[in-house]
Design an enzyme around this catalytic site. Structure first.
Site, PDB file in Angstrom:
ATOM      1  N   CYS A  95       0.811  -1.222   0.000  1.00  0.00           N
ATOM      2  CA  CYS A  95       0.000   0.000   0.000  1.00  0.00           C
ATOM      3  C   CYS A  95       0.840   1.265   0.000  1.00  0.00           C
ATOM      4  O   CYS A  95       0.347   2.330  -0.380  1.00  0.00           O
ATOM      5  CB  CYS A  95      -0.921   0.032   1.218  1.00  0.00           C
ATOM      6  SG  CYS A  95      -2.010  -1.383   1.360  1.00  0.00           S
ATOM      7  N   HIS A 354      -9.087   2.888  -2.517  1.00  0.00           N
ATOM      8  CA  HIS A 354      -7.716   2.519  -2.176  1.00  0.00           C
ATOM      9  C   HIS A 354      -7.138   1.558  -3.212  1.00  0.00           C
ATOM     10  O   HIS A 354      -6.991   0.352  -2.956  1.00  0.00           O
ATOM     11  CB  HIS A 354      -7.716   1.885  -0.786  1.00  0.00           C
ATOM     12  CG  HIS A 354      -6.384   1.468  -0.264  1.00  0.00           C
ATOM     13  ND1 HIS A 354      -5.191   1.981  -0.733  1.00  0.00           N
ATOM     14  CD2 HIS A 354      -6.047   0.558   0.711  1.00  0.00           C
ATOM     15  CE1 HIS A 354      -4.188   1.411  -0.100  1.00  0.00           C
ATOM     16  NE2 HIS A 354      -4.679   0.551   0.784  1.00  0.00           N
ATOM     17  N   CYS A 384      -0.518   2.881   6.427  1.00  0.00           N
ATOM     18  CA  CYS A 384      -0.187   1.549   6.931  1.00  0.00           C
ATOM     19  C   CYS A 384       0.032   0.634   5.728  1.00  0.00           C
ATOM     20  O   CYS A 384      -0.463   0.907   4.628  1.00  0.00           O
ATOM     21  CB  CYS A 384      -1.282   1.006   7.834  1.00  0.00           C
ATOM     22  SG  CYS A 384      -2.842   0.651   7.005  1.00  0.00           S
TER      23      CYS A 384
END
Length: 401
Positions: A95, A354, A384
């Protein structure tokens, strides 16, 4: 050491999985935002094939198992029509991949290895392939299992401890148990994300940050639900635990497709681009902890980045924290003791989406624009990362009040 600056940022609208961008290959999504970012620079040539002032392209991508294989940064650079002489490299920190790309670029600028680097990231979770592992011998007599590469663990090493390889959702349930985050707080925060995102779009806030993909009809982030309220979210069933669960599709980020880009450059890049810098990269940091508590890792990364910038939390006026899950976001905010009113005021990933490899560039680009609009001086972008990591970048608005 030279200073490194953010000069501009642009992204696609983020499409939901199987939605408005599902027909577009990830390398084409990346090529689109690369081309758009170059076109927005007044001093770069109108013909992309002549824009040889770019030192390098660095892109983030979390998957790399499908059409984004073969170094998507290089593929997208070629597809965009930039000179073949511009090198490209692809970064995978899940991510955090595209924020990592910007961090790598800023270091190159600071040590004098480059003056202008095009950074960003891309992910098509819709088009992530199923993979079949190779067998130890030909023509095995046992069944083989396909693995979905869109998200999470697959083809797990038997030597990896089981508690580290739980699903992202189950890990979030464990995290909120550890820190006492309630379902009510999670749903309240998620509704806030949707409402802020819808308001920002309605006010034209994203007009200069988002460029629709020409071959599609998607002009806004596809997963925003302006009608969302804590009450409607409270009615959704839990996903990862039937009994005593709290994580739902409503208080977690969705699965998405999209791409985002950010210019990183030196003082000299202002003349090359014909743009004034928005913010200076002032501090960077990475951190890691137990994989199942990945959602807590931004806490230490951000604290380190702020310290390296030579400031304290009292100086921070603007926070862009990627909302992987509402519970994870709240755990971080509680740990920092930060006022929620300065966090993700244009909406966050729970609403906007996302697309893994693109999210770091989104939060950095949004942070730069938020500071530019508000006139505040200091801000932080952080995420995160699966398998227990966190990244953070502190920036300074050089035109602050």
């Amino acid at each position: 050491m030279k200073p490194a600056y953010v000069y501009d940022a642009v992204r696609t609208p983020f499409g939901k999985i199987g939605g408005g961008l599902a027909a577009v290959r990830p390398d084409d999504l990346a090529a689109h935002v690369i081309g758009e970012l170059v076109k927005r620079a007044p001093n770069l040539p109108n013909e992309l094939s002549e824009a040889d002032q770019i030192d390098e392209v660095i892109f983030g991508n979390a998957n790399g198992a499908g059409e984004d294989n073969r170094n998507v940064a290089r593929m997208a650079t070629l597809l965009a029509g930039l000179p073949v002489s511009i090198p490209g490299t692809t970064v995978n920190r899940l991510c955090g991949s595209s924020l990592d790309a910007a961090m790598i670029a800023s270091r190159q600028v600071e040590v004098g290895d480059a003056d202008l680097i095009l950074t960003g990231g891309v992910e098509s979770m819709s088009r992530a392939p199923w993979v079949l592992p190779k067998t130890d011998r030909p023509f095995p007599m046992y069944n083989l299992q396909l693995s979905n590469t869109a998200l999470g663990w697959r083809l797990i090493n038997d030597n990896m401890p089981a508690e580290w390889t739980v699903s992202l959702g189950e890990a979030t349930e464990q995290l909120r148990e550890k820190f006492g985050i309630t379902r009510e707080r999670m749903d309240d925060y998620a509704a806030r994300s949707h409402q802020l995102a819808a308001t920002a779009w309605d006010n034209g806030t994203y007009d200069n940050l988002v460029s629709p993909v020409v071959s599609t009809e998607l002009h806004r982030d596809e997963t925003i639900r302006p009608e969302c309220t804590p009450e409607t979210l409270a009615g959704l069933r839990t996903v990862f635990r039937k009994d005593h669960g709290t994580v739902t599709a409503g208080n977690a980020s969705p699965m998405n497709d999209g791409a985002a880009t950010v210019w990183i450059g030196s003082d000299k890049a202002s003349e090359i681009l014909g743009l004034e810098p928005l913010v200076r990269i002032a501090g960077r940091a990475a951190s890691a902890n137990e994989p199942q508590f990945f959602g807590y890792a931004p806490v230490e990364a951000t604290n380190r980045a702020i310290a390296r910038a030579g400031i304290t939390w009292d100086d921070i006026a603007t926070v862009e924290l990627n909302e992987a899950f509402a519970a994870q976001t709240l755990v971080c905010l509680d740990a920092w003791g930060v006022d929620q009113g300065i966090v993700n005021t244009w909406g966050g990933a729970i609403a906007l989406g996302h697309p893994l490899g693109a999210s770091g560039a989104r939060v950095l680009g949004t942070l730069a624009r938020r500071l530019h609009e508000s006139g505040d001086r200091w801000g932080v972008a952080c995420l995160c990362i699966g398998v227990g990591q966190g990244l953070a970048v502190v920036v300074e608005n050089i035109n602050a009040r």
